[in-house]
Enzyme design. Sequence first.
Site, PDB file in Angstrom:
ATOM      1  N   GLN A 132     -54.776 -21.204 -45.767  1.00  0.00           N
ATOM      2  CA  GLN A 132     -55.330 -20.209 -46.675  1.00  0.00           C
ATOM      3  C   GLN A 132     -55.029 -20.628 -48.111  1.00  0.00           C
ATOM      4  OE1 GLN A 132     -53.490 -16.604 -45.125  1.00  0.00           O
ATOM      5  NE2 GLN A 132     -55.328 -16.085 -43.970  1.00  0.00           N
ATOM      6  N   GLU A 169     -46.828 -17.357 -40.161  1.00  0.00           N
ATOM      7  CA  GLU A 169     -46.906 -17.475 -41.620  1.00  0.00           C
ATOM      8  C   GLU A 169     -45.623 -16.971 -42.267  1.00  0.00           C
ATOM      9  OE1 GLU A 169     -49.870 -16.322 -45.306  1.00  0.00           O
ATOM     10  OE2 GLU A 169     -49.683 -14.900 -43.669  1.00  0.00           O
ATOM     11  N   GLU A 192     -58.275 -16.548 -49.201  1.00  0.00           N
ATOM     12  CA  GLU A 192     -57.545 -15.285 -49.242  1.00  0.00           C
ATOM     13  C   GLU A 192     -57.114 -15.010 -50.683  1.00  0.00           C
ATOM     14  OE1 GLU A 192     -54.258 -13.129 -46.401  1.00  0.00           O
ATOM     15  OE2 GLU A 192     -53.613 -14.877 -47.541  1.00  0.00           O
ATOM     16  N   ASP A 220     -50.205 -21.453 -46.075  1.00  0.00           N
ATOM     17  CA  ASP A 220     -50.806 -20.722 -47.192  1.00  0.00           C
ATOM     18  C   ASP A 220     -50.363 -21.404 -48.479  1.00  0.00           C
ATOM     19  OD1 ASP A 220     -50.944 -18.709 -49.391  1.00  0.00           O
ATOM     20  OD2 ASP A 220     -51.708 -17.412 -47.803  1.00  0.00           O
TER      21      ASP A 220
END
Length: 268
Positions: free
Chosen positions: A213, A152, A249, A187
């Site tokens: 996410q 990430e 998240e 993400d």
Amino acid sequence: MIIETSAGRIRLAANLKWMYTELPFEQRFDAAAASGFTGVEFASPYDLPAERIRRLLDQAGLEQALINTPAGPKGSPTAMGAAYVPGASEEFRAGVRSALEYATTLGAPVVHVMAGLRPQDVDPELAFATYVANIGWAAAQARGSGVRVVLEAINKRDQPTYGLRTMETAAAVAEAVDAATVGVLFDVYHAQVDRGNVIERFESLLPWIGHIQIADNPGRGEPGTGEIAYDRVLARIAASDYSGWIGCEYGPVAGTEEGLAWTERITA
């Protein structure tokens, strides 16, 4: 939580670090299940024995979607991970071993290997070479285990010295090391803050994406509290070949249960 959209189906996992924070951690599993979630994720399971977490998952009828590798002590060079830190290989390897042991017990299909901060007194090329070598070692440990390693990138506004700077770099490392074992954690919040073009970047990175996410921006609240067009983003994800979990998240703006109204707005 399985959501049927006009474009297809998505699976949402509650992030128990960010959601249900009004409850003690061990009570969050049942709360997530009561809300309709069938999967959960959280960064650090290491404060509890893996067997205890396994029981909490089983009692609530939940699957573990993702865990992170351990972080070092607060304020230390490895506080956000050890992969990018030359001289921290033993800590890194011990963390990967622990993460894979937990993932096996919990049935988690994905482990996020945290990059960590770039040391300010180390040559950037050495730090990056250390990172690639460490990810290669982690891939070798995970290969054949049923666990996929994901990488990430954190946006430069929130963490300007984070080692892994872009999702595209993460994909290049995954491809160089072993794309079957190493993937990208996409993400949406970090992608939008970093430079936008969320759907275009999702499509270009899709072959490497191993986990997703979500959170809105600004504020990092639930979808619908910021400027990201989540109806379009999630519709594109639903229509794609991605079949993994989407981790929620985010920090609920008005409470976890109240905040889940966004899931009803995106259904067909």
